[in-house]
Design an enzyme around this catalytic site. Structure first.
Site, PDB file in Angstrom:
ATOM      1  N   TYR A 144       4.104  -6.564   3.680  1.00  0.00           N
ATOM      2  CA  TYR A 144       3.223  -5.411   3.448  1.00  0.00           C
ATOM      3  C   TYR A 144       2.341  -5.648   2.222  1.00  0.00           C
ATOM      4  O   TYR A 144       1.116  -5.516   2.290  1.00  0.00           O
ATOM      5  CB  TYR A 144       4.071  -4.159   3.253  1.00  0.00           C
ATOM      6  N   ASP A 145       2.967  -6.039   1.100  1.00  0.00           N
ATOM      7  CA  ASP A 145       2.227  -6.235  -0.144  1.00  0.00           C
ATOM      8  C   ASP A 145       1.123  -7.275   0.023  1.00  0.00           C
ATOM      9  O   ASP A 145      -0.039  -7.044  -0.307  1.00  0.00           O
ATOM     10  CB  ASP A 145       3.167  -6.684  -1.266  1.00  0.00           C
ATOM     11  N   ARG A 185      11.099   6.911   3.355  1.00  0.00           N
ATOM     12  CA  ARG A 185      10.442   7.184   2.080  1.00  0.00           C
ATOM     13  C   ARG A 185      11.255   8.217   1.314  1.00  0.00           C
ATOM     14  O   ARG A 185      11.930   9.055   1.895  1.00  0.00           O
ATOM     15  CB  ARG A 185       9.015   7.683   2.298  1.00  0.00           C
ATOM     16  N   PRO A 273      10.110  -1.577  -7.003  1.00  0.00           N
ATOM     17  CA  PRO A 273       9.473  -1.362  -8.305  1.00  0.00           C
ATOM     18  C   PRO A 273      10.250  -0.366  -9.168  1.00  0.00           C
ATOM     19  O   PRO A 273      10.728   0.646  -8.673  1.00  0.00           O
ATOM     20  CB  PRO A 273       8.098  -0.798  -7.937  1.00  0.00           C
ATOM     21  N   GLN A 275       8.923   1.207 -11.821  1.00  0.00           N
ATOM     22  CA  GLN A 275       8.045   2.299 -12.240  1.00  0.00           C
ATOM     23  C   GLN A 275       6.710   2.189 -11.509  1.00  0.00           C
ATOM     24  O   GLN A 275       6.269   1.114 -11.156  1.00  0.00           O
ATOM     25  CB  GLN A 275       7.820   2.287 -13.757  1.00  0.00           C
TER      26      GLN A 275
END
Length: 318
Positions: A144-145, A185, A273, A275
């Site tokens: 995805y990234d 999510r 991640p 943050q």
């Protein structure tokens, strides 16, 4: 009246965008293969005289005469984009090539829905558009990234080489009605678990942060970006600058739902991640003072009401 193509138009964000564009008097062509999109999201639009629904996979070329293209097609939650990682990166890369080719042929403006995930696990906080990111190219999230990063490259190359009028936005965590209850999510997970009285799953210690924007704020930013003059390409961060830990989000949802669910802690997934917070000063400058207006409590209340209806419908179905 403009004729506007929305790829991924039956998805969470796409369905809200289609509705807004129709409300503003446009003709909308909604393209979706229903891998993560849901016809239920746009069923109320089907009777609209200027709404057209097409089942199509954007990894294959699509031909249409349109004035604008919003390219949203791609699974966006880890559960879905990791299910078929090759399909995910093909959707990002081939989808970008196909929609850019269409924009070039018909001289349409085209907006790419990129993502905050291109920043990876950031070493700069908050993240400005000038930050190149800290991304693992071979990790579980890389399909995805890296797919989205490559799509941004394609958009800028089509702009530089072929003069295509491109717009790039980087979307930060977004929530609201029409989210898939099982998309993995954090907002949908927490709400569904709280409404069902199940343990709320928190990965790590719950100290990792995210910045949550309500979908209406995002759609407003997308349309403003599309309406910028030619040559304003972005990328531009679209997100809410207010930062919350996972524990703060969980407790807010528990308070709003009145749930007695308990918190359950599990190991943090690889490359998750720690943050995430956007620097949105560029959006304010370029998009006529755009800034998010929906506070977290108000947005969560609307989203909880949506999921209550979804869960009630499923209960009645059985």
């Amino acid at each position: 009246m403009k004729r506007i193509l929305v790829t991924g138009g039956a998805g969470f964000i796409g369905s809200h965008l289609c509705e807004r564009l129709l409300r503003e008097g446009n003709e909308v062509v909604c393209l979706d293969n229903y891998f993560t999109g849901n016809k239920q999201n746009i069923v109320t639009l089907l009777k609209h005289p200027y709404f057209e629904l097409v089942r199509h996979d954007i990894t294959n070329p699509y031909m249409a005469e349109v004035d604008e293209i919003y390219n949203l097609a791609c699974p966006a939650s880890p559960v879905h984009y990791q299910y078929n990682s090759i399909k995910t990166i093909k959707t990002s890369v081939m989808g970008a090539i196909n929609t850019l080719g269409l924009a070039k042929r018909v001289k349409a403006k085209i907006l790419q829905a990129s993502t905050s995930e291109i920043y990876g696990d950031p070493e700069i906080h908050p993240q400005p558009e000038s930050y190149w990111g800290n991304v693992n190219t071979i990790g579980p999230r890389s399909c995805y990234d890296e797919g989205k990063r490559c799509a941004e490259t394609l958009f800028m190359d089509y702009h530089k080489q072929n003069g295509v009028d491109v717009k790039i936005i980087r979307i930060f965590n977004t929530y609201g009605p029409n989210m898939n209850p099982h998309d993995g999510r954090v907002v949908s997970n927490f709400i569904v678990q709280a409404l069902k009285g199940e343990d709320i799953t928190i990965f790590g210690k719950g100290t990792q942060t995210r910045s949550f924007q309500y979908v209406d704020d995002l759609v407003e930013g997308m349309i403003r970006m599309m309406n910028t003059p030619k040559g304003v390409t972005g990328p531009v961060n679209i997100g809410n600058q207010n930062e919350f830990t996972m524990l703060e989000l969980a407790n807010a949802i528990l308070d709003l739902t009145g749930s007695s669910s308990k918190l359950c802690f599990k190991s943090l997934p690889k490359d998750d991640p720690k943050q995430r917070q956007p620097d949105i000063s560029k959006a304010g400058e370029i998009l006529n003072g755009w800034k998010p207006t929906v506070q977290l409590e108000d947005g969560l209340t609307k989203t909880i009401q949506y999921f209550e209806k979804v869960l009630m419908q499923k209960t009645l179905a059985f």
